[in-house]
Design an enzyme around this catalytic site. Structure first.
Site, PDB file in Angstrom:
ATOM      1  N   LYS A  19       0.840  -1.207   0.000  1.00  0.00           N
ATOM      2  CA  LYS A  19       0.000   0.000   0.000  1.00  0.00           C
ATOM      3  C   LYS A  19       0.876   1.259   0.000  1.00  0.00           C
ATOM      4  CE  LYS A  19      -2.836   0.743   3.672  1.00  0.00           C
ATOM      5  NZ  LYS A  19      -2.725   2.121   4.215  1.00  0.00           N
ATOM      6  N   GLY A  86      -5.290   7.920   5.296  1.00  0.00           N
ATOM      7  CA  GLY A  86      -4.389   8.878   5.933  1.00  0.00           C
ATOM      8  C   GLY A  86      -3.169   9.160   5.073  1.00  0.00           C
ATOM      9  N   ARG A 114      -8.875  12.176  12.428  1.00  0.00           N
ATOM     10  CA  ARG A 114      -7.453  11.910  12.686  1.00  0.00           C
ATOM     11  C   ARG A 114      -6.615  13.200  12.635  1.00  0.00           C
ATOM     12  NH1 ARG A 114      -5.924   6.871   9.031  1.00  0.00           N
ATOM     13  NH2 ARG A 114      -4.021   7.000  10.262  1.00  0.00           N
ATOM     14  N   SER A 157       6.356   9.192  12.372  1.00  0.00           N
ATOM     15  CA  SER A 157       5.406   8.956  11.293  1.00  0.00           C
ATOM     16  C   SER A 157       6.057   9.147   9.934  1.00  0.00           C
ATOM     17  CB  SER A 157       4.223   9.929  11.443  1.00  0.00           C
ATOM     18  OG  SER A 157       3.490   9.988  10.246  1.00  0.00           O
ATOM     19  N   GLN A 159       4.392   9.193   7.292  1.00  0.00           N
ATOM     20  CA  GLN A 159       3.498  10.071   6.540  1.00  0.00           C
ATOM     21  C   GLN A 159       3.914  11.520   6.739  1.00  0.00           C
ATOM     22  OE1 GLN A 159      -0.495   9.016   7.690  1.00  0.00           O
ATOM     23  NE2 GLN A 159      -0.345   6.995   6.755  1.00  0.00           N
ATOM     24  N   ASP A 302       1.577  -1.312  11.879  1.00  0.00           N
ATOM     25  CA  ASP A 302       0.331  -1.804  11.269  1.00  0.00           C
ATOM     26  C   ASP A 302       0.082  -3.279  11.598  1.00  0.00           C
ATOM     27  OD1 ASP A 302      -0.121   0.685  10.146  1.00  0.00           O
ATOM     28  OD2 ASP A 302       0.869   0.171   8.265  1.00  0.00           O
ATOM     29  N   LYS A 329      -4.954   5.619  14.467  1.00  0.00           N
ATOM     30  CA  LYS A 329      -5.062   4.905  13.186  1.00  0.00           C
ATOM     31  C   LYS A 329      -6.528   4.915  12.735  1.00  0.00           C
ATOM     32  CE  LYS A 329      -0.728   4.098  12.732  1.00  0.00           C
ATOM     33  NZ  LYS A 329      -0.005   4.850  11.701  1.00  0.00           N
ATOM     34  N   ARG A 375      -7.709  -3.578   9.415  1.00  0.00           N
ATOM     35  CA  ARG A 375      -6.738  -4.440  10.106  1.00  0.00           C
ATOM     36  C   ARG A 375      -7.368  -5.155  11.307  1.00  0.00           C
ATOM     37  NH1 ARG A 375      -2.728  -3.758   6.776  1.00  0.00           N
ATOM     38  NH2 ARG A 375      -2.122  -1.673   6.139  1.00  0.00           N
TER      39      ARG A 375
HETATM   40  C1  S3P Z   1       2.279   4.716   6.173  1.00  0.00           C
HETATM   41  C2  S3P Z   1       2.838   5.017   7.372  1.00  0.00           C
HETATM   42  C3  S3P Z   1       2.269   4.575   8.665  1.00  0.00           C
HETATM   43  C4  S3P Z   1       1.318   3.401   8.493  1.00  0.00           C
HETATM   44  C5  S3P Z   1       0.353   3.600   7.351  1.00  0.00           C
HETATM   45  C6  S3P Z   1       1.099   3.844   6.043  1.00  0.00           C
HETATM   46  C7  S3P Z   1       2.895   5.266   4.958  1.00  0.00           C
HETATM   47  O1  S3P Z   1       1.568   5.653   9.240  1.00  0.00           O
HETATM   48  O2  S3P Z   1       0.604   3.167   9.683  1.00  0.00           O
HETATM   49  O3  S3P Z   1      -0.460   2.441   7.194  1.00  0.00           O
HETATM   50  O4  S3P Z   1       2.592   4.793   3.846  1.00  0.00           O
HETATM   51  O5  S3P Z   1       3.727   6.191   5.088  1.00  0.00           O
HETATM   52  P1  S3P Z   1       2.361   6.762  10.099  1.00  0.00           P
HETATM   53  O6  S3P Z   1       3.538   7.126   9.306  1.00  0.00           O
HETATM   54  O7  S3P Z   1       1.447   7.929  10.300  1.00  0.00           O
HETATM   55  O8  S3P Z   1       2.675   6.048  11.385  1.00  0.00           O
END
Ligand code: S3P
Length: 412
Positions: A19, A86, A114, A157, A159, A302, A329, A375
């Site tokens: 993903k 997210g 979130r 994170s 992200q 995750d 999450k 999940r």
């Molecule tokens: C992800 C980072 C994680 C993860 C999410 C996907 C990504 O989140 O939990 O399913 O693709 O960068 P966080 O970076 O906010 O922890």
């Protein structure tokens, strides 16, 4: 969804594409020069949200069988609906700010609850004009000129880190992004392969203004999806998950397997498009309790719901701490994991930053809701398959977010 108990579980599986890598391959090629083919892409709901948003912003993205053909463009203002994802919303906040355009980002009720200031705040330090609604979506971005600087991520994170790196691609001068704990590094690997002026120094990344060149991406299977079948192998027989991404920033579950005494092997190890890939074989093993805390967390965040399922079947008392990120999450996974395992007869105590789980030889089974969290639904399926009476999962269709076809694959 009814899940019957199984005494044994054996099989070879190809799980859907990663993903995180699919989101990035579509977004980054969407602002690159040229055309690219993303093969093995995950076509789950989250990544379809990314495709829809990138199209709304002016990039071309067409699904061709299991692949996505992406042609980069100069993006323009748009309203972007990010659904449950997210990753879509947070990465787009940085990408859009870096392209000096405006946009409004919205999401479903889960995503709209979130935290988004963790991205908006450091983006403002770069000069972004960005507004959240009390810290949450809708997020409104107005065009602005960014300048590079040093930034620390406030949460562990990927992200947040990725959003800042993407913004920095369009900022004048250099940007340094530092993180206290290293998180998944797919962004850094892919952008470097696309010609970005970017260098990684330990837990820091230096980025300068860059124009990207498109790059084909072969997406490996997602270890977060393989984790359910790996857990079934450990509990009930033997499984082989083929072609799984084993980037070290994602494989904390294997270190937990080492501690729990799970027998596993990585076979056919190779590198594909700059990402380590392997087949993962897992065999039924007597499970020991485990203590999980600290810097390993982002590498298995995750997988914690399904790791909690394994702890519920392990010998002894497991403690998972330092996992407060679970609360923000797709659901509050400290609460929803604890409610699911309690409903099945497990002995789990939720804590502010994780769980305490006393393992049992067997769980009775029963009914649990997914709380709309993919999940939780898939972890519940693993727990029920290994239970003595099986049971039912409410709201199971959310598995389509990351793993379309999960229930038919597990049944097969
Ligand atoms: C992800 C980072 C994680 C993860 C999410 C996907 C990504 O989140 O939990 O399913 O693709 O960068 P966080 O970076 O906010 O922890």
């Amino acid at each position: 969804m009814k899940v019957l108990p199984r005494r044994e579980f054996y099989g070879e599986f190809a799980v859907p594409g990663d993903k995180s890598i699919t989101h990035r391959a579509i977004m980054f090629n969407g602002i690159a020069e040229g055309e690219a083919l993303v093969t093995g892409a995950l076509l789950g709901e989250d990544c379809l949200s990314t495709i829809a948003c990138m199209r709304a912003l002016g990039a071309e993205a067409e699904i061709e069988g299991g692949a996505v053909r992406v042609r980069g463009a100069k993006l323009h203002a748009a309203d972007c609906y990010c659904g449950n994802s997210g990753t879509t919303m947070r990465l787009l906040m940085g990408l859009i700010a870096g392209q000096r355009i405006g946009a409004t980002l919205t999401g479903d009720p889960s995503l709209s609850s979130r935290p988004m200031e963790r991205v908006a705040k450091p983006l403002r330090l770069l000069g972004a004009d960005i507004e959240t609604d009390g810290g949450r979506a809708p997020v409104v971005i107005r065009p602005s000129v960014l300048s590079g600087r040093e930034l620390d991520t406030a949460a562990p994170s990927a992200q947040v880190k990725s959003a800042l790196i993407l913004a920095a691609l369009g900022a004048d001068g250099e940007t340094f992004v530092h993180e206290a704990v290293k998180t998944r590094d797919h962004t850094e690997r892919m952008l470097a392969a696309m010609g970005a002026d970017l260098k990684v120094y330990g837990n820091s990344v230096r980025v300068a203004k860059s124009r990207l060149k498109s790059a084909d991406v072969e997406v490996p299977g997602d270890i977060s999806s393989a984790a359910y079948f790996m857990a079934l192998g450990a509990l009930l027989g033997e499984t082989l998950c083929k072609n799984v991404g084993v980037n070290p920033t994602r494989t904390g579950i294997l270190r937990v397997f080492d501690e729990m005494g799970v027998q596993y092997a990585l076979e056919n190890e190779r590198t594909v498009c700059g990402e380590p890939v392997a087949d993962i074989r897992v065999k039924k093993s007597p499970l020991r309790a485990v203590q999980i805390s600290g810097g390993i967390m982002p590498t298995l965040i995750d997988e914690l719901p399904v790791i909690a399922v394994l702890c519920a079947y392990a010998d002894g008392e497991s403690v998972i701490s330092g996992a407060e990120e679970l609360k923000v999450k797709e659901s509050d996974r400290i609460r929803t994991t604890a409610e699911m395992l309690t409903a099945f007869g497990g002995d789990i105590i939720p804590r502010a930053d994780g769980f305490m789980i006393r393992g049992k030889k067997s769980l009775a089974g029963g009914y649990a809701d997914s709380y709309g969290d993919h999940r939780i639904a898939m972890s519940a399926a693993v727990a029920l398959a290994a239970s003595s009476a099986g049971g039912e999962i409410g709201n199971p269709s959310c598995v389509d977010i990351s793993f379309p076809g999960f229930f038919s694959l597990i049944e097969k």
